[in-house]
Scaffold this motif. Sequence first.
Motif, short mmCIF file in Angstrom:
data_model
loop_
_atom_site.label_atom_id
_atom_site.label_comp_id
_atom_site.label_asym_id
_atom_site.label_seq_id
_atom_site.Cartn_x
_atom_site.Cartn_y
_atom_site.Cartn_z
N PRO A 301 -7.17 -1.54 -2.65
CA PRO A 301 -6.36 -2.66 -2.14
C PRO A 301 -4.56 -2.17 -2.00
N GLY A 302 -4.10 -2.56 -0.51
CA GLY A 302 -2.83 -2.27 -0.57
C GLY A 302 -1.91 -1.09 -0.29
N LEU A 303 -2.21 -0.29 -0.44
CA LEU A 303 -2.11 1.81 -0.30
C LEU A 303 -2.82 2.20 1.03
N SER A 304 -2.23 2.43 1.76
CA SER A 304 -3.17 2.94 2.94
C SER A 304 -2.59 4.91 2.84
N LEU A 305 -3.02 5.99 3.54
CA LEU A 305 -2.06 6.59 4.28
C LEU A 305 -1.58 6.12 5.64
N GLY A 331 -0.67 -6.75 -5.04
CA GLY A 331 -0.20 -7.61 -6.50
C GLY A 331 1.25 -7.93 -6.10
N PHE A 332 2.01 -6.76 -6.01
CA PHE A 332 3.12 -5.98 -7.00
C PHE A 332 3.65 -5.59 -5.42
N LEU A 422 -2.88 -0.17 -13.20
CA LEU A 422 -1.12 -0.64 -12.62
C LEU A 422 -1.65 -2.07 -11.75
N THR A 423 -2.65 -2.17 -10.79
CA THR A 423 -3.75 -2.68 -10.44
C THR A 423 -4.55 -4.06 -11.27
N LYS A 424 -4.90 -3.65 -12.31
CA LYS A 424 -5.93 -4.12 -13.31
C LYS A 424 -6.01 -5.72 -12.60
N GLY A 425 -6.73 -6.61 -12.73
CA GLY A 425 -6.71 -7.43 -12.41
C GLY A 425 -4.94 -8.61 -11.94
N ARG A 426 -4.48 -8.06 -10.82
CA ARG A 426 -3.53 -8.10 -10.06
C ARG A 426 -3.47 -8.20 -8.80
N ALA A 427 -4.65 -7.58 -8.46
CA ALA A 427 -4.74 -6.62 -6.84
C ALA A 427 -4.84 -8.55 -6.10
N ALA A 428 -4.88 -8.96 -5.14
CA ALA A 428 -5.16 -10.06 -4.67
C ALA A 428 -7.37 -9.94 -4.16
#
Length: 428
Positions: A301-305, A331-332, A422-428
């Motif tokens: 989630p949240g990152l794309s090329l 999430g950040f 980094l995204t564990k438990g934080r991504a929407a």
Amino acid sequence: MLQRLLPLVVLLRERFPPAYDLLVRLAKRFMGGVFGVYPRTLANEVGAVTEILRSSQWNMAYGRGLAHERLENDFAEAVGARHAIAVASGGVALQMSLRAMGLKPGDEAIHQVDTCSATAMAVMNAGVTPVFADISDSTFMLDCSDVQRRIGPHTRALIATHMWGNPENVSALRTLAREHSLKLIEDACLGLGAVVDGRPAGSWGDVGVFSFGCIKPIQTGEGGMIVTHDETLARELRSLRHWGDRTIEFGVRDATQLAWNGRMSEILAGVAREQLRGYPRHLKEVRDAVGEFQIFLEDFPGLSLVLGMADSVSSCGFTQAVLRVDAASLGFGKTELMAELTRNGVANWHANFELINGLSFFRSGGWRDWILRGDIDRVGKNNDGPFPAAERVYAHDGVGLGKMNFLSLGNRKHLESVLRSLTKGRAA
Ligand SMILES: Cc1ncc(COP(=O)(O)O)c(C=O)c1O
């Protein structure tokens, strides 16, 4: 996986710099493949240098059948241009190109506001005025409609940057240049190997310029190349790199233009030729690795090329892989992402450079002392901005991942595992 030790190495860098330096030297020497060390030899660079050092011709000034001529032939073929002119750097390539195409003080050249400051500096060192334009939210490269708005009575050239090896919209920019009788320069300093609509970056413009300096696709310590299809221009450029002397190209010992020492040493020409020879294989490895990373990102989630104008990784040069950050899904935000990547030893940087109009030289008005002619107040207003898309990309939306992340399987797996944790438990 040795990459798990990278956070410790980052700590070492902060607390015990001499120990860190020693470790890096040892790792580079003995574990270059494991850590994706770059620059690296891509073919027989050492043999080529030895051969040139054993000869009596270390300088390109006179003689025929030299290393730089062989390099020029190979380079022209590699980028699909009729002529290539080996020079001392990418910056001098830009300056010489503007001069050779007849731009004079008071003339303006438009380029994106967040390319390398070298571009604006080179333009000014050629006596020409840089005019900044905003970028597109989707490609992170020039917004053609914004360029069109900024074309004025003094505009003479457009400079299209293939940023980090992502292909620029050179087809639209070339049409715009033709409509307004402007020259088109492709700044492919970071873009060797990029392809636009099946044609290599650098072969679309009146000239294309390349750099072989630090972080560039191929490296020789310092160096650069200009390519063009225009024979008259090529001869003018060859003369400009010898302080304008016309003896070799025109058979007259005379100078008609203000010029530079833009020569490349024969020793570096030998290195460049070998780097170029090994580059297709090297680039394929990088593209394959970025392609694998793109698959990883599909479920992330949240990152794309961001690939510029390309629709696939196979058209990009990837001096750096560019990412779009969607903070809400991640999430950040960008700042935290970059700090965490750095803390974990993952090479990262901004997607584009800082906005050039924000550098002290431009913000303070210092640039005005160096512009000899033209509508300086209009240029000053242009420099004041705003450049909303470039500001957004720099502050929030764009992150770059250094090429070394894709030069070893261990590095790429480390990058992916850092992102996952980094995204564990934080991504929407
Ligand atoms: C986009 C761009 N253009 C031009 C240059 C100038 O190249 P050089 O450092 O070889 O003069 C650089 C790099 O510094 C660059 O990144």
